[in-house]
Design an enzyme around this catalytic site. Structure first.
Site, PDB file in Angstrom:
ATOM      1  N   ALA A  48      -3.953   2.173   0.562  1.00  0.00           N
ATOM      2  CA  ALA A  48      -3.022   0.604   0.982  1.00  0.00           C
ATOM      3  C   ALA A  48      -3.097  -0.363  -0.498  1.00  0.00           C
ATOM      4  CB  ALA A  48      -4.135   0.328   2.161  1.00  0.00           C
ATOM      5  N   GLU A  49      -2.410  -1.164  -0.423  1.00  0.00           N
ATOM      6  CA  GLU A  49      -2.461  -1.599  -0.739  1.00  0.00           C
ATOM      7  C   GLU A  49      -3.107  -2.665  -1.776  1.00  0.00           C
ATOM      8  OE1 GLU A  49       0.273  -1.295   1.279  1.00  0.00           O
ATOM      9  OE2 GLU A  49       1.455  -1.739   0.350  1.00  0.00           O
TER      10      GLU A  49
END
Lengths: 219, 231, 219, 231
Positions: A48-49
């Site tokens: 996930a970013e």
């Protein structure tokens, strides 16, 4: 097909693009449904970013951790082998080529693999977030989208009319009726959904479809 | 999911002419066993990126002395008279950078950037005469290109089978940035633990960056205390 | 003065430049002697280029840790509050302006504050290491050096003849006979060592010395 | 050596017109208490650097809604209709960057660099039309300037009195890079421990980067679970 069933159809086919040990990024929308179609014995790592590597599924109600969300804000679990990093390292992973495969939705995608999914000028312009880097730098970019928009217009087009997220970045397009591969010569129709005719796919697609020598498969 | 493999299997990924990034600052963090493996394999024409050349007859110095290294990209050779001598005789090409700029060049390569703008060395004759400069926002700056490796050779204290790495104390140094900056990343480690045994908040290098993990069966003398550095 | 006593004289004066809570970097040579002249109640944090923040003194024999050295290779202790970082973060600290004060030796230093300490063309050229970044970016750079070289030539000069480590970077120069401050107008003589005459300092210095209105102090 | 101080004392360092970097990605890592303090103080004309504007009526959004923010430098406002509306009506200026490029610009500022070269957005009309580009090593690239703040406001799980910080899970995000990139760095923390209580290998932000630590006496509702993000 109901909304739910066509989304699941797309997600189930997309799950086949993930194999053991891969580092994977899921965009918002249909991509978030993909993980549930993978057998539990396949060990892969969801990025996930916001710096999480090794997300599991969404938390069960009551088990949320206020310090543990995905990039869309949902409360998530971790898998064994997870790690946390800051935003610069998280994106170094993306731009440095360590995302094996990413799944993104689309507003428009062209037969050459151009992707537009972040802005509708004058209507929707919330900012690019991490999508441009994922689109440009994932080793393999799979677009998962319904084949047509709500007005039944093709989302798979000759040329994108919306501002691009990335140029020539799409490796595979999966919709509820077809699996297609952008190539230099044009869009190759690899697979057609069970119960759908080639002619229907052609009519609902905004660019010419090339056929593989052995003909398209079924999914 | 198991990235642990033999030394031989891991080092088969290194080819003649490769650019090899090597972790370590002095003894701590230097992958002596991987380097000995390279020496034994005789892979040559290497470009080596390392903070320094270790000390005489140790670690990377042995590869330089054996003539396997065409070029070193480094910051300081003060503790290695042998390699300085070879450099002065033209037996090995050496490219020097300020230490933190070398770290940034590697980091930029690992972060998928192409270059960076810095003022370090701008007013010194050596640097300003040999680098590309540009005007940016009202000042002249040096443009440094990003640096990437074909292979990175790292040393860590612990790894799990996904390749998550934990370094010990000052043995961290260049290892985390090099872990991001090479096509193939090989880490020798003192201990392998099961997936799930490392605290996710204490992982220094996430496993996504690492391709192969080699478990050290023993630590050679080179990893030990250097008598001449004791007071 | 013997070698030992003049080095200690310099180090003891240099120690006065460190106060509570400061982040400090010591170069090789005389700078490594400074810490022992600070009272134990002053809590400061010694930075090393290899990623250590919070080094204590050198280890006692037999207590060395193979994984814990300073940037010169010496085995060191840690103080409470220490931390480890990678090389990029360690130098971000330097270039980002978080070194409160750094102490470096000199081959030559000019009255304008130019420093040369890393290369003697044709004789000694081991590479720049971290010195250029420390010299250019420490908030306060103190040069600690013997006043003259082995051939009795001044090390404090009008213009450096050796390649520079940094231009206009030196804030204070401490030698065994004087404390001097480079200013835009020239080199200001702040203090003279006990037992040394102004005339001796003038004779042994390669550039003009300005005097403060109240005259130089003693140290 | 004690950087722990009151909220009021720490926030007295923020002045009208300042560029303020604010940690956090959604709720985790957002310094809600410091932001409420700023709101109460009414310091205005701020340029705020933050991943997003939190959600409507939360965190940084409250400062924007109160008209204290002249400009936001951010990556995505998708979860905040209020601020999108204000942007569309010209009530707040917004500058967007790709998320990882914003992180790199901040990191570059913190690392004393002046800019970086990237290809992100190079082929897209929006970015390539509004940025400075240059040719470097055979390709056209975007030159992004480094970003620095007057103040950084961070949230961490723990600090010691020197300012060493430890973050919890995904609450790390932008905090470590912002910790390096501002003249004055203020961290609100959930726990203060004595110097020496943190493991040196587990410190995420070394104390040298941090100026002031504010101990949170309680966590307001904003730090809690957001009902609408539960399935």
């Amino acid at each position: 097909m109901s909304t739910t069933s066509y989304k699941d159809k797309i997600a189930a086919r997309a799950a086949q693009e993930i194999s053991e040990g891969k580092v994977v990024n899921f965009g918002i929308g249909i991509p978030t449904l993909i993980a549930k179609f993978l057998p539990p014995e396949v060990q892969f790592f969801v990025h996930a970013e916001n710096g999480v590597l090794g997300m599991g599924g969404r938390c069960r109600r009551g088990e949320e951790d206020r310090n543990l969300i995905d990039a869309g804000g949902a409360y998530v679990e971790l898998v064994p082998g997870a790690s946390f990093a800051d935003s610069s390292v998280s994106f170094a992973m993306i731009r440095g080529g360590r995302l094996d495969v990413a799944f993104l939705g689309a507003l428009e995608v062209s037969g050459k693999g151009d992707l537009a999914n972040w802005i509708i000028p004058g209507k929707y312009a919330p900012g690019i977030g991490g999508a441009m880097e994922v689109a440009q730098k994932a080793r393999r970019l799979v677009v998962v989208t319904n084949h047509n928009d709500r007005a039944d217009n093709p989302k798979i087009v000759e040329e994108c009319t919306l501002p691009l997220t990335g140029k020539s970045c799409v490796d595979l397009i999966i919709t509820e009726i077809a699996v297609m591969q952008p190539t230099r010569r044009g869009l190759l129709l690899l697979e057609i959904a069970e119960g759908v005719e080639l002619e229907e796919v052609r009519q609902r697609t905004g660019t010419e479809l090339l056929l593989p020598p052995e003909g398209p498969g079924r999914f | 999911m198991n990235k642990v493999c033999s030394l031989e299997e891991a080092l088969s990924r290194v080819n003649p002419g490769d650019t090899v990034m090597v972790g370590g600052f002095g003894v701590p963090g230097t992958p002596f066993t991987l380097l000995d493996g390279l020496l034994k394999g005789g892979v040559n024409e290497l470009t080596v990126v390392k903070n320094e050349a270790n000390e005489d007859h140790m670690g990377i110095s042995k590869l330089v002395e054996a003539g396997l290294v065409r070029k070193m990209i480094t910051t300081h050779l003060g503790l290695n008279k042998t390699v300085i001598g070879m450099m002065n005789r033209g037996e090995v090409e050496v490219e020097f950078y300020p230490q933190g700029i070398l770290a940034e060049k590697i980091r930029a390569g690992g972060a998928g950037l192409f270059g960076l703008l810095t003022d370090i060395g701008m007013d010194t004759e050596l640097l300003s005469s040999t680098k590309q400069t540009m005007w940016f926002e009202g000042r002249e700056l040096i443009v440094e290109s990003a640096l990437k490796g074909d292979v990175a050779l790292l040393h860590a204290a612990k790894a799990d089978r996904f390749g998550n790495l934990v370094y010990a104390k000052s043995a961290m140094n260049f290892n985390p940035v090099m872990a991001t900056a090479a096509t193939t990343v090989i880490a020798e480690v003192e201990e392998v633990v099961e997936i799930g045994d490392l605290d996710p908040e204490h992982v220094h290098t996430p496993g996504a960056f690492v391709d192969h993990v080699v478990l050290l069966e023993e630590l050679s003398e080179e990893y030990g205390i250097l008598e001449h550095h004791i007071i």
